[in-house]
Design a protein around this motif. Structure first.
Motif, mmCIF file in Angstrom:
data_model
loop_
_atom_site.group_PDB
_atom_site.id
_atom_site.type_symbol
_atom_site.label_atom_id
_atom_site.label_comp_id
_atom_site.label_asym_id
_atom_site.label_seq_id
_atom_site.Cartn_x
_atom_site.Cartn_y
_atom_site.Cartn_z
ATOM 1 N N LEU A 53 -1.227 16.672 0.776
ATOM 2 C CA LEU A 53 -0.890 15.408 1.433
ATOM 3 C C LEU A 53 -1.800 15.174 2.625
ATOM 4 O O LEU A 53 -2.090 16.104 3.390
ATOM 5 C CB LEU A 53 0.576 15.440 1.863
ATOM 6 C CG LEU A 53 1.173 14.201 2.532
ATOM 7 C CD1 LEU A 53 2.649 14.080 2.178
ATOM 8 C CD2 LEU A 53 1.026 14.257 4.055
ATOM 9 N N VAL A 54 -2.235 13.940 2.786
ATOM 10 C CA VAL A 54 -3.042 13.524 3.939
ATOM 11 C C VAL A 54 -2.418 12.263 4.526
ATOM 12 O O VAL A 54 -2.035 11.357 3.775
ATOM 13 C CB VAL A 54 -4.507 13.239 3.526
ATOM 14 C CG1 VAL A 54 -5.318 12.775 4.733
ATOM 15 C CG2 VAL A 54 -5.148 14.466 2.897
ATOM 16 N N ARG A 55 -2.324 12.201 5.846
ATOM 17 C CA ARG A 55 -1.795 11.010 6.517
ATOM 18 C C ARG A 55 -2.627 10.733 7.765
ATOM 19 O O ARG A 55 -3.083 11.655 8.455
ATOM 20 C CB ARG A 55 -0.312 11.168 6.850
ATOM 21 C CG ARG A 55 0.011 12.368 7.713
ATOM 22 C CD ARG A 55 1.515 12.651 7.771
ATOM 23 N NE ARG A 55 2.271 11.550 8.325
ATOM 24 C CZ ARG A 55 2.659 11.473 9.614
ATOM 25 N NH1 ARG A 55 2.326 12.441 10.475
ATOM 26 N NH2 ARG A 55 3.350 10.456 10.040
ATOM 27 N N ALA A 56 -2.831 9.453 8.076
ATOM 28 C CA ALA A 56 -3.636 9.075 9.248
ATOM 29 C C ALA A 56 -3.240 7.669 9.682
ATOM 30 O O ALA A 56 -2.803 6.851 8.873
ATOM 31 C CB ALA A 56 -5.127 9.131 8.919
ATOM 32 N N GLY A 57 -3.390 7.398 10.997
ATOM 33 C CA GLY A 57 -3.059 6.069 11.483
ATOM 34 C C GLY A 57 -3.004 6.006 13.001
ATOM 35 O O GLY A 57 -3.619 6.813 13.703
#
Length: 252
Positions: free
Chosen positions: A179-183
């Motif tokens: 899983l990858v998340r960015a913001g």
């Protein structure tokens, strides 16, 4: 002379009697080689039923021997090209997109070596973007509880974020995924006020079924304590915070 005639007459009578007896016997004897008369079968029995081919039961104590059909020669079969079987569990590769909502708990570090209990919730939507790939958007909100360390108090931190996330399963049939998340995020700390910046997270999870999974995610938050322009130059003071969260997610 008369005796001779009498003997001849007697011989003739005896010969006639013998011949007559033979003729009578020949007429009374049945013909041995006469052909059998044809018998007309009952129309209902012209085709014997399958049971007619079975052997009648034999007397008790006598072993039955059933005739085995002779092996029939099989025609030569042309080899067919090999077709690989479809992978089992291919459902992991299809139909996993949709809305999701999750909850996470763990630890956060805003100040050096000072751990704070962390809790967060997130929600969003993912689209199927390939055989093993999902991409989507998410919003999240969370808090780090206040704590003390060596007698020094550290205030509670509330934060919220919005960004993108993506998942990649390790194969068509594997329930394990990365899983990858960015913001972007903004936070409020009771002693220092507001701050904002960006975040990037990496994690590893497992699908238990189509609608439920769990994951462990590390997220790094980068923010600016202060920034501005002075004499034509841009000055900034960047800092960071970290969270390590174990989460559960429900998909619809």
């Amino acid at each position: 002379m008369s005796k001779t005639l009498s003997k001849a007459a007697l011989a003739a009578v005896i010969a006639s009697a013998v011949l007559a007896s033979t003729a009578v016997h020949a007429q009374s004897k049945p013909l041995q080689n006469a052909p059998p008369q044809p018998r007309e079968l009952d129309p209902a029995k012209r085709v014997p039923p399958p049971a007619a081919h079975q052997h009648a039961p034999q007397a008790s104590g006598q072993q039955s021997v059933q005739a085995q059909p002779a092996a029939q020669a099989q025609p030569y079969a042309t080899p067919q090209p090999y077709a690989p079987a479809a992978p089992a569990g291919a459902s992991y590769a299809d139909g996993r997109g949709g809305f999701f909502i999750g909850v996470q708990g763990g630890k956060g570090w805003v100040y050096d070596d000072v751990g704070q209990s962390a809790l967060a919730v997130n929600a969003g939507y993912r689209w199927q973007a390939g055989a093993v790939t999902l991409v989507g958007i998410e919003v999240a909100g969370g808090k780090l509880d206040s704590t003390t360390d060596d007698g020094w108090p550290y205030a509670k931190v509330d934060y919220a974020s919005i960004g993108a996330n993506a998942r990649f399963n390790f194969g068509h049939t594997s329930p394990v995924y990365a899983l990858v998340r960015a913001g972007y995020f903004t936070a409020d700390e009771a002693d220092y006020g507001d701050m904002d910046g960006g975040y990037l997270g990496l994690g590893l999870g497992v699908d238990f079924n189509r609608h439920f999974n769990m994951s462990l995610v590390y997220t790094n938050y980068v923010y600016f304590d202060s920034y501005g322009w002075y004499d034509g130059d841009f000055y900034y003071d960047a800092n960071r915070a970290d969270t390590l969260m174990l989460g559960a997610e429900v998909r619809f």
